[in-house]
Design an enzyme around this catalytic site. Structure first.
Site: not given
Ligand code: TNX
Length: 488
Positions: A301
């Site tokens: 992300e």
């Molecule tokens: C996605 S899974 C994210 C996290 C959040 C999560 C909540 C991932 C690699 N990144 O930053 O906490 O969703 O479910």
């Protein structure tokens, strides 16, 4: 009286052969044979409170009792074991201490649930006779705890390690940094912990692990055959670091601490030399605390990092991990970046079709760790009524978490090393919250990762999980009473 293959062992063993009519009953004079392996003391300490028996441990053959023996067995895995039970003795045989430890876990589950009580209970302490030969399907069987969104002290982590190891899980991945908090002391960059660690989601004081606390956790976990995988999430999810050190920001200005739950807004300044000095020194210190083979560098992300900068950042940072003698692990968004030898890509997609980043990883020959969000994200609510948790990947019942085959989730991925169940903590502030989301899904996922595919099915699994409910209650674990499971 149930036979050995009707008993509620989770994960279900690869092979169980009952000896009809044969039983072993543990009596007050029983002894335990064990070399220096931790499993011997662990077993004695597990059995003494409820039985009230002295159960001395020594390295000599027993007349009546339990023997833990390191020796060749047909299985080659160091985690495999053979458990043999007749009228006189219980014998666990394994090539390595991990196998003895797992044989002990199985044995504890064969005893009545009252064995979990911490005060003396009535026996008899009877185990059905027979033979179990057991081995893992996958070598990587893990869970992840997000200690960044909410901070949890080392005692909570130790109890979580206990819970994992009882179900033969062998990895605890710690998400040690995110926008809301930096949780590990770094000597070269002290404000990461003291400033970056000083808050969490919703405000509050947050916290961080000193190096001594972290090292103690690593040792505690290693004794239980659990490897700690530290994650420093970069180049996104870094507001806490940016707040601690203005020079890591493009404009040299530190943002305020962040206590919300948004993602994808922060980035290290990828063009600055100081960013790479920071990454190298942090990774060096974290590697020095890590006897295990893996360093997780996050990579998810990074929506606020331009695509070219993202690739450039990974081009420079991944080799730092290799140079430290560790294997790179990253979320599957790192797929398009040039791979490092042995790199592990953690897939967290939640749609039937794999996205292009994980396809890039598969094409490059990366090893894959499976954490599909629609199956094994422990922070997803079970149902709309679950009081905590998220639902962006759907609702994940125990049945949903269990009933899939890791071998077929990513078509064309030949090198799946295992399964990991992440527990993100935006909505989870207490240990009771962790337990509610993890039980019964965590033991179900442990079976998914350990047991051979043909040996497991949901009907059998839910009956076995049901029998564990009373054990969790004795252990102080408040679990979700999933209505699909026939609790006693
Ligand atoms: C996605 S899974 C994210 C996290 C959040 C999560 C909540 C991932 C690699 N990144 O930053 O906490 O969703 O479910």
């Amino acid at each position: 009286m149930l036979t050995i293959d009707e008993l509620a062992v989770v994960p279900v063993p690869a092979e169980a052969t009952p000896s009809p009519g044969v039983h072993f009953t543990l009596r007050p004079g029983a002894t335990i044979r064990s070399g220096p392996a931790f499993a011997g003391q662990y077993l004695a300490e597990a059995l003494r409170p409820a039985t009230g028996f002295p159960l001395p441990v020594a390295d000599r053959p027993v007349e009546h009792g339990i023997e833990l023996v390191l020796a060749e067995i047909p299985e080659t895995s160091p985690e495999a074991y053979v458990l043999e039970i007749d009228e006189r003795r219980i014998v666990v045989t394994a090539r390595a201490e991990a196998g003895l430890f797992y044989g002990v876990q199985t044995l504890l589950q064969l005893l009545p649930p009252t064995v979990e009580a911490r005060t003396v209970q009535d026996g008899p302490w009877t185990v059905p006779g027979g033979r179990i030969a057991d081995r893992p399907r996958y070598g990587y069987r893990g869970a992840m705890l997000d200690v960044a969104r909410h901070f949890f002290g080392v005692e909570v982590l130790m109890r979580f390690v206990d819970r994992l190891s009882r179900y033969k899980m062998n990895v605890l991945h710690l998400h040690l940094s995110d926008d809301q908090g930096w949780r590990i002391a770094v000597d070269a960059w002290p404000r990461l912990a003291t400033v970056g660690g000083a808050t969490q989601v919703g405000g509050g004081t947050g916290g961080h692990y000193t190096k001594a606390q972290y090292a103690e956790l690593v040792r505690y976990a290693a004794a239980r055959h659990v490897t700690i995988v530290p994650e420093i999430d970069m180049p996104g999810h870094v507001n806490a670091a940016l707040a601690a050190y203005p020079e890591l920001n493009d404009d040299g200005v530190a943002p305020p601490a962040y206590t919300g739950v948004d993602v994808g807004f922060s980035t290290l300044s990828v063009g600055k030399d100081v960013t790479y000095t920071f990454a190298r020194q942090v990774l060096e210190e974290v590697a020095a605390l890590t006897p295990g083979p893996y360093l997780h560098i996050g990579g998810d992300e990074a929506q606020n990092t331009p695509a070219a900068d993202y690739l450039e950042f990974l081009r420079q940072v991944q080799p730092m991990v290799t140079a430290l003698g560790k294997t790179v692990v990253g979320w599957h968004q790192i797929g398009p970046a040039a791979r490092e030898p042995g790199r592990i890509v953690q897939y967290w997609g939640h749609t039937p079709e794999p996205d292009e980043d994980v396809r890039a990883a598969i094409a490059q020959g990366d090893r894959i760790l499976l954490s599909p969000a629609d199956r094994v994200y422990l922070d997803m609510k079970y149902t709309p009524q679950t009081p905590i948790g998220l639902d962006w990947a759907g609702h994940v019942s125990t049945h949903t978490a269990y009933d899939w085959d890791p071998a077929t989730r990513l078509p064309g991925a030949p090198d799946v090393i295992g399964v990991e169940a992440p527990l993100w903590t935006e909505t989870v502030a207490t240990e009771a919250g962790i337990d509610l989301l993890a039980f019964p899904r965590l033991p179900a996922i442990a079976e998914l990762a350990w047991s051979p595919q043909p040996a497991r099915d949901w009907t059998g699994c839910r009956a076995r999980l049901a029998a564990h409910g009373p054990r969790w209650t004795y252990q102080g674990i408040g679990f979700h009473p999933d209505p699909e499971i026939p609790w006693p």
